[in-house]
Design an enzyme around this catalytic site. Structure first.
Site, short mmCIF file in Angstrom:
data_model
loop_
_atom_site.label_atom_id
_atom_site.label_comp_id
_atom_site.label_asym_id
_atom_site.label_seq_id
_atom_site.Cartn_x
_atom_site.Cartn_y
_atom_site.Cartn_z
N GLU A 136 0.86 -1.19 0.00
CA GLU A 136 0.00 0.00 0.00
C GLU A 136 0.89 1.23 0.00
OE1 GLU A 136 -3.25 0.13 2.73
OE2 GLU A 136 -4.07 -1.77 2.04
N HIS A 252 -9.31 10.32 1.62
CA HIS A 252 -8.80 9.18 0.85
C HIS A 252 -8.85 9.55 -0.62
CE1 HIS A 252 -8.10 5.19 -0.70
NE2 HIS A 252 -7.93 4.73 0.53
N ARG A 298 -0.81 9.26 1.04
CA ARG A 298 -2.17 9.72 0.69
C ARG A 298 -2.28 11.22 0.51
NH1 ARG A 298 -6.06 5.77 4.24
NH2 ARG A 298 -5.48 3.96 2.99
N HIS A 359 -12.09 10.50 5.27
CA HIS A 359 -11.90 9.07 5.49
C HIS A 359 -11.45 8.74 6.91
CE1 HIS A 359 -11.04 4.96 4.35
NE2 HIS A 359 -9.79 5.06 4.74
N ARG A 394 -1.93 9.91 8.14
CA ARG A 394 -1.92 8.51 8.56
C ARG A 394 -1.35 7.60 7.46
NH1 ARG A 394 -5.84 3.96 8.27
NH2 ARG A 394 -6.97 5.18 6.74
#
Ligand SMILES: Cc1cc2nc3c(=O)[nH]c(=O)nc-3n(C[C@H](O)[C@H](O)[C@H](O)COP(=O)(O)OP(=O)(O)OC[C@H]3O[C@@H](n4cnc5c(N)ncnc54)[C@H](O)[C@@H]3O)c2cc1C
Length: 565
Positions: A136, A252, A298, A359, A394
């Site tokens: 990810e 997100h 992100r 998100h 995050r």
């Protein structure tokens, strides 16, 4: 002012006091857990080994962000991985604002918690007997364990729920809305709630664990379930807890573009398996924008999507998985595949329209690494808490891990606290109106909720500036002024919590005059390490009843923070 007298009980008992024809009921536990996501379930299951536990959730047990989680849980268990590398990636993604000690706890204790979850019955996906580890964004190695392809949350939540159902000393109360925490002589002693029949209940407890999840519903386009209305953050603030980093809402990058609430998430793992992001002209705009292209952190991907929006005058871009094998996509991403099919899209053959959506709420009740808030007897874990592990952005799949690790540490600390603290709470003073308030017209409540979400998306969303934030603050104030005090109605109480959290986000965003992580100020576009390696704290001043907003350097918990119970 009503004084209520109770004795230690073993669950729901006789009417406590009479008020305007409606009897208040009571219950009494050693530990009251509010919230049934991964954090609350972990805390409840763990605490029940030693204590009598009450667990309240405002919806059914499967109405949580946890249940919707797709990608998986990050944990340093791979051959080429280590807690040190996971630490490094988390700190890098957090852009200089993580609490190093908390991150160290997360990455070092994470692998054991994931193994325990598996031992409890969670079936993580394996190949040739070995756990499959997914890639990810911003993880330097494949590190994310998953279940059911992209159904990790529901598999994990079901295993934890099973533990609750199978004979633990947890009394579960679903569809009960906690209105406020009860604080007596500076200590949290329980909560006041409204059950599905509209009855008020007082729950007394020697310790309370707040695990109410996030606040994505503050915005118009969100992946968060309808229950994510910031109740935990709002009630912690009203109880006097210190709140931290309330300006940081993570958007997100790849949520399905549309008006549904919540919208369908297209997990980051899709890009981990090779899916591309494209603009209207077909260009892969992340290539050349960041060394990791589509797998950049992100906040970076969101910023580049926003640039494309501004450049092309559009409000969505495209996710492209057409070059990946169709059978693989269907098997690896059943939630996304079927979710898109239900919306008329084929992941194998079509470009999928996407836009960023709120998100994950990084801000929350300030805690230490044992889940202790600044109020004795009140603990917080999961998305409601600010442990400091996410910094200003995050790292993907660190939040389920956070719920596991800090839910568990909260239990270990509770075991200590309850062995030395006073026995059961016997008395509490309630400050309730004699007559139930009339409240507001349901149509007005629905209209204000929608208006607030649009306002926040417009003025306090991905990009902010001083004028817009000031306008947002004024409009929130005007909305509050236009409403009567809430009646005993969940939609109304949620609206007031949403307004409170929105107000805190705006006030904190005004304060942070720089751009960092998920907080992007067009009037202060640069990151400013000299002045802003600081947290914004916010609390209710007990003397004046006013909101205090101030900053402290990273690494400090602030003078207001309690060091021990
Ligand atoms: C679509 C989606 C996908 C995600 N995918 C991932 C992923 O792959 N990996 C990852 O690490 N993270 C992921 N996340 C983030 C992660 O799922 C959440 O941060 C995490 O599950 C939060 O857990 P929690 O226990 O804090 O809260 P939640 O799971 O949200 O649970 C909150 C609980 O609090 C209760 N509650 C709230 N208010 C009240 C009230 N007033 N009274 C009583 N009860 C109340 C609710 O009923 C609920 O039971 C995802 C999030 C979403 C929305």
């Amino acid at each position: 002012m009503n004084a209520a007298q109770t004795g230690p009980g073993t669950g729901r008992g006789a009417p406590l006091i009479s008020r305007s024809g409606a009897d208040l009921r009571y219950s009494s536990y050693d530990v009251l857990v509010i919230g049934g996501g991964i954090a609350g379930l972990t805390a409840a299951v763990g605490a029940a080994h030693r204590w009598h536990v009450g667990l309240i959730t405002k919806g059914d047990l499967d109405e949580t962000a946890t249940f919707l989680a797709q990608g998986g849980i990050a944990a340093a268990i791979g051959d080429y991985d280590s807690p040190e590398l996971h630490l490094k990636d988390t700190l890098e993604a957090g852009v200089g604002l993580c609490d190093d000690d908390a991150v160290r706890v997360l990455v070092e204790e994470g692998p054991a918690r994931v193994q325990e979850l598996e031992a409890m019955g969670t079936k993580f996906d394996r190949r040739d007997g070995k756990l499959i580890l997914a890639s990810e964004g911003a993880h330097s190695v494949p590190r994310v364990v998953r279940a059911g392809g992209d159904a990790t949350g529901s598999v994990v939540a079901s295993a934890l729920a099973q533990a609750i159902y199978s004979g633990t000393r947890v009394e579960l109360h679903e569809n009960e809305f906690v209105i406020d925490l009860l604080v007596d002589a500076g200590r949290c002693v329980g909560a006041l709630s409204l059950d599905r029949d509209g009855e008020l209940t007082v729950t007394l407890a020697r310790a309370v664990v707040l695990a109410c999840g996030g606040a994505g519903q503050v915005f118009a386009h969100t992946t968060n379930p309808l229950v994510a209305t910031g109740d935990g953050q709002a009630m912690a603030y009203r109880a006097g807890a210190v709140m931290r980093d309330m300006e940081f809402m993570q958007f997100h990058p790849t949520a399905f573009y549309g008006t549904e609430n919540p919208t369908l998430l297209l997990t980051e793992a899709l890009r981990g398996e090779g899916a591309y992001l494209r603009d209207d002209a077909g260009g892969r705009f992340m290539v050349g924008s960041h060394p990791r292209a589509e797998l950049a952190p992100r906040d970076v991907v969101v910023r580049h999507i926003k640039r494309v929006f501004d450049r092309d005058g559009t409000d969505h871009v495209w996710l492209d998985a057409r070059h990946l094998e169709c059978g693989f996509l269907r098997e690896r991403f059943p939630t996304v595949f079927n979710g898109l099919k239900a919306r008329g899209y084929d992941l194998c053959t079509q470009l999928i329209p996407i836009a960023p959506a709120s998100h994950y709420f990084i801000g929350g009740a300030l805690t230490d690494t044992w889940g202790r808030t600044t109020i004795p007897g009140l603990y917080a874990c999961g998305e409601t808490a600010s442990t400091g592990i996410h910094g200003a952005n995050r790292l993907a799949s660190n939040s389920l891990l956070e719920g596991l690790v800090f839910g568990d540490r909260t239990v270990r600390e509770l075991n200590r606290y309850l062995s030395v603290s006073d026995p059961a709470v016997r008395k509490v003073k309630l400050d309730l109106a004699d007559e139930p308030r009339k409240g507001n017209d349901p149509a007005v409540v629905a209209e204000k909720r929608a208006a607030l979400a649009l306002l926040m998306s417009d003025l306090c969303g991905i990009v902010r500036d001083r004028d817009g934030l000031q306008k947002a603050a004024d409009e929130i104030e005007a909305m509050k002024a236009s409403l009567a005090a809430p009646g005993l109605d969940v939609a109304e109480l949620e609206l007031f919590n949403l307004l409170t959290v929105a107000e805190h986000m705006v006030a904190s965003a005004v304060m942070r005059e720089e751009s960092r992580g998920v907080h992007l100020r067009s009037d202060f576009p640069e990151r400013d390490d000299e002045d802003w390696r600081r947290h914004v704290l916010l609390e209710l001043d007990a003397d004046t009843g006013e909101q205090k907003v101030y900053t402290i350097p990273v690494g400090q918990r602030g003078s207001a923070a309690r060091e021990g119970s």
